[in-house]
Design an enzyme around this catalytic site. Sequence first.
Site, PDB file in Angstrom:
ATOM      1  N   CYS A   1       0.592  -1.186   0.037  1.00 42.85           N
ATOM      2  CA  CYS A   1       0.042  -0.238   0.014  1.00 42.85           C
ATOM      3  C   CYS A   1       0.818   1.307   0.051  1.00 42.85           C
ATOM      4  CB  CYS A   1      -0.850   0.148   1.245  1.00 42.85           C
ATOM      5  SG  CYS A   1      -1.913  -1.330   1.522  1.00 42.85           S
TER       6      CYS A   1
ATOM      7  N   HIS B   1      -2.829   6.846   4.678  1.00 43.66           N
ATOM      8  CA  HIS B   1      -1.538   5.863   4.575  1.00 43.66           C
ATOM      9  C   HIS B   1      -0.195   6.548   4.305  1.00 43.66           C
ATOM     10  CE1 HIS B   1      -0.416   1.271   5.290  1.00 43.66           C
ATOM     11  NE2 HIS B   1       0.156   2.133   6.351  1.00 43.66           N
TER      12      HIS B   1
END
Length: 588
Positions: free
Chosen positions: A78, A139
């Site tokens: 990610c 994130h």
Amino acid sequence: MTLRRRWASLSWMWLLLTVGQSQRADDDKPNIVLIMVDDLGIGDLGCYGNDTIRTPNIDSLARDGVQMTQHIAADSMCTPSRSAFLTGRYPIRTGMVSNGNYRVLMTLAAPVGLPRNETTFAHLAKEQGYSTAIFGKWHQGLNCNYRNDHCHHPSHYGFDDFYGMPYTLFDTCGPNLSRDAEIAISGRLWISVQLVALAALTLALGKLSGTLCVPWALVLFLVLLMLLLGHFWLNSHQSSLYWDCLLMRGHEITEQPMKAERAGSILVKEAISFLERHREGPFLLFYSFLHVHTPLPTTEDFIGTSRHGLYGDNVEEMDFYVGKLLAAIDDLGLRNHTLVYFTSDHGGHLEARLGHAQHGGYNGIFKGGKGMSGWEGGIHVPGLFRWPGKLPAGNVIDEPTSLMDILPTVAALTGGIVPQDRVIDGRNLLPLLQGETQHSEHEFLFHYCSSFLHAARWHPKDSNATWKVHYVTPVFQPPGAQACYETHYCQCIGDNVTYHDPPLLFDLSQDPSESTPLTKDTEPLYDLVIQTVADAVKEHRKTVAPVQPQLVPERNRQFVSLMSCCGVFPFCFCDKEGEEAASKQPFD
Ligand SMILES: *[C@@H]1O[C@H](CO)[C@@H](O)[C@H](O)[C@H]1NC(C)=O
Ligand SMILES: *[C@@H]1O[C@H](CO)[C@@H](O)[C@H](O)[C@H]1NC(C)=O
């Protein structure tokens, strides 16, 4: 309309009046909606060949737009993949890598994130007068020096509005019994601490003023009990549930810990409200789904409705929300003025899929998955573009393209200029999408595992072949498995990988599943391909300037001073969503 936007549109009209029709018409500045799903496998979608999962809304994007069949993420995890998506640059250039096996941002309370001097597609659009927003997963870091300094907040990366998780979903976020029990126990403990403290204080004051006749031993006992309960409370409070599973709107924490199962509908409503408020455009919306990452929080309406367990339910719920976004675009009359893009940050998570609960995605015919560096399954993702009237409907493009192409494509769509003072690895996709060219500008793409180059692909300018060379591949464990069960993710270096000399070679156009490595005996071009790719890797490395890696273990860990808190630390419980969702006030 803000002053700035009014000014922007005034000056735009002035341009039109003075320069005439040769300028791009306002109509040509389309709205942009970028949809990214978390951990979705390419084989999970109807339009990529799945015939048992229902994704009608996503499939409609393929039918009405352009479908990429070789759309490649810059990393198979990610944090780095998303940083490359935002910046159009390999993570090795921005430092969103580590020097070891730390591959993502491990906690929200780490002082690391996307460097502030990086330029994102949101910056470019904003500079051209676009309203910009990101809803969902970030994130890319949050704090640097103290809690709530928000130095890595999306607002510093070109996004006017943010509502979502500054971190990412992970298993602790629930919903499950242990999460709910944890919250309940912690809440009760905290009330007990307060009650016992109050009792001890009352008794002590009573005794001191002579109105109560109790032994000091009782007061002492209560104080000790308070400390003991306080100790348990603090311990129950260590869980990352409190520090990482939280929702933020703008700079305000609205839920700590968050209720993951209702976040999906809250965020979609927020996105639709953004579309309504900015219907006059132009706007850029990055809708960054929390779906379909574990623990797959799904609303009751979808539980048990798919043929593929909780994972399938979650995918179908995600598709339903895509439908909501597309319907809002239609209802606002923006369909023909909006480019919609759909992708996944990397491949499905096989360790979650093949675990007993089947919680991960399906990567179709491709080998490997999330975290497996160069294998196609980890990086080969869906790529759909819809812009009615401007992009040919139902077109399929087999050329290699990258998620990093979005930044230069946004620049081309908005009239912006890509940064000139740094290497941009993405390429403008419009000529390919509009059929002006048949060939991708990406002759080579490099496949990293954190800061280690594991593989590279070559699509020669004069041929339809796509060669893939693997220098390093992950070691699957236990032996014989097709994934890394023991570590939950595959790793990048040391005993966890195999170094190949000579490298493994595949021709993806003949063997997309990377099943049979080619050799000198089976492939006449073997030496030429290996040499050409080796030269390209060497040239590529020359362009990589050393930067401080962000994800190194020393800094990529929890710092108490950086733990986000909606109250007075460590008293950090909030649930502001109930009231705010009810009043439906726009938040800017
Ligand atoms: C469809 O997706 C589900 C969920 O990941 C998967 O289990 C199934 O194998 C896929 N089917 C096909 C035909 O691709
Ligand atoms: C950003 O700053 C870092 C640290 O000073 C530097 O190494 C890097 O080259 C800079 N990046 C850009 C794109 O200017």
